[in-house]
Design an enzyme around this catalytic site. Structure first.
Site, PDB file in Angstrom:
ATOM      1  N   GLU A 124      -7.500  58.246 -69.803  1.00  0.00           N
ATOM      2  CA  GLU A 124      -6.538  59.337 -69.961  1.00  0.00           C
ATOM      3  C   GLU A 124      -7.188  60.304 -70.941  1.00  0.00           C
ATOM      4  O   GLU A 124      -7.005  60.217 -72.141  1.00  0.00           O
ATOM      5  CB  GLU A 124      -5.199  58.783 -70.482  1.00  0.00           C
ATOM      6  CG  GLU A 124      -4.050  59.767 -70.293  1.00  0.00           C
ATOM      7  CD  GLU A 124      -3.971  60.787 -71.403  1.00  0.00           C
ATOM      8  OE1 GLU A 124      -4.746  61.781 -71.324  1.00  0.00           O
ATOM      9  OE2 GLU A 124      -3.177  60.615 -72.320  1.00  0.00           O
ATOM     10  N   GLU A 133     -10.115  69.543 -76.262  1.00  0.00           N
ATOM     11  CA  GLU A 133     -10.606  68.295 -76.845  1.00  0.00           C
ATOM     12  C   GLU A 133     -11.961  67.889 -76.269  1.00  0.00           C
ATOM     13  O   GLU A 133     -12.698  67.130 -76.882  1.00  0.00           O
ATOM     14  CB  GLU A 133      -9.622  67.122 -76.699  1.00  0.00           C
ATOM     15  CG  GLU A 133      -8.305  67.347 -77.400  1.00  0.00           C
ATOM     16  CD  GLU A 133      -7.367  66.157 -77.269  1.00  0.00           C
ATOM     17  OE1 GLU A 133      -7.786  65.090 -76.772  1.00  0.00           O
ATOM     18  OE2 GLU A 133      -6.212  66.294 -77.688  1.00  0.00           O
TER      19      GLU A 133
END
Length: 361
Positions: A124, A133
């Protein structure tokens, strides 16, 4: 979501990895029903991909995907986690009696070595607007090093979406910016009056800071579908089995959207993503599962949507068409953050063009 990556490790850990080392942060993600249901259903509705197979969980976090993989019949699961959350993951693995199958490995994905290649890579990895990110870099690294030629990725595909919106966020952000500047002017006056130091020379850089924070940094929101005022368009489609880092380092595209109702207040754009669990052409799933972060009446996610607000709202009509030039790249200061440029034209009887830079922080 867990974490696994490597670049300037000391700074990267301080700025990014350490967040995922806290249980409260894991709890936020584990409480996201849309997220949890999608992964749970993808695994247990497609047990043929897991039974007797080897699995690599990239950024295992609490270890829940690794535990589910073991419960679905995996022979061996390697659960890689870059933070001390690995210690908690080991405890959860043991408490759920799958310690003979799941091996938790603390370290960055780029640095660890596995004893074998794997049949499935599950992760995930998605951040705000999918790519914030940059954790997908670690998944790509894992795929290129450890996935068997006929292996599958969970999820297998991803898409980024954008649409024009109406939102009260624009009024709140503008108001907050104006208040910040009023407080600054009072601060300058008082400092000069009481302490005989003129701070006015810093007004412009302070204003630049506040404008970036309030008016140029995207805002997190869980929008209602009725706040979408034009047709959504796909910005980027990703095949997780074939994409490389250069394909996602910079995204640039042209999209269009048609306004859906009369006399609407156009306040900006919303960006979101979805991912799909399809397996591969050679090794498809038995039941496809979708995880979407699109605006929803009752199924919001912790990702929400990223809202890019205009400097000022404007009225649009049902006959108006928007042509949007979209560009997103990684911040030079921090590769996990994104810089977004949006240039758009509103086509009525005349054409109006606007452009603005945004940041996803």
């Amino acid at each position: 979501m867990g974490s696994s990556a490597a670049v300037d490790k000391g700074a990267d850990f301080a700025n990014y990895f350490c967040t995922y080392g806290f249980i409260y942060h894991q709890k936020e993600m584990l409480s996201d029903r849309v997220r949890m249901d999608a992964y749970f259903n993808a695994i247990f509705e497609n047990k043929h991909h897991f039974q007797g197979k080897t699995v690599l969980d990239v950024g295992t976090g609490s270890g829940i995907l690794a535990i589910w993989s073991a419960q679905a019949g995996a022979r061996k699961v390697y659960a890689v986690e870059a933070t001390k959350m690995a210690d908690h993951a080991r405890e959860l693995v043991k408490a759920n009696r799958v310690q003979d199958v799941v091996e938790v490995i603390e370290g960055s994905m780029e640095d660890i070595t596995l004893p074998e290649q794997v049949d499935v890579i599950i992760s995930e990895w998605m951040g705000y607007f999918l790519l914030r990110e940059s954790m997908f870099d670690s998944v790509i690294c894992a795929r290129d090093r450890w996935l068997k030629p006929n292996g599958v990725m969970y999820p297998s595909h991803a898409r980024m979406w954008m649409a024009p919106v109406r939102s009260g966020l624009i009024d709140q952000r503008v108001s907050d910016y104006q208040v910040a500047m009023e407080e600054w002017r009072s601060f300058v006056d008082e400092t000069k009056t009481y302490y005989r130091v003129d701070m006015g020379v810093l007004t412009k850089p302070f204003n630049d800071e506040q404008r970036k924070y309030y008016l140029q940094t995207s805002a997190w929101s869980n929008l209602h579908p009725k706040q979408i005022i034009g047709t959504p368009a796909i910005i980027k489609e990703i095949d997780c089995l074939t994409v490389n880092v250069d394909d996602i380092r910079t995204i640039s595209t042209s999209i269009s959207s048609s306004i859906s109702e009369e006399n609407l207040r156009f306040c900006g754009f919303a960006g979101w993503f979805d991912v799909h669990f399809r397996g591969s052409d050679q090794n498809p799933v038995q039941k496809e599962v979708e995880l979407t972060t699109a605006p929803s009446e009752d199924a919001g996610t912790h990702w929400g949507q990223q809202v890019f607000i205009l400097d000022r709202p404007e009225r649009v009509q049902v006959a108006d068409d928007l042509t949007i030039q979209f560009s997103m790249s990684r911040s030079k200061e921090n590769h996990r953050l994104m810089e977004v440029d949006i240039k758009y034209e509103i086509r009525r009887q005349s054409v109006r063009t606007s452009q603005k830079k945004f940041y996803i922080e």
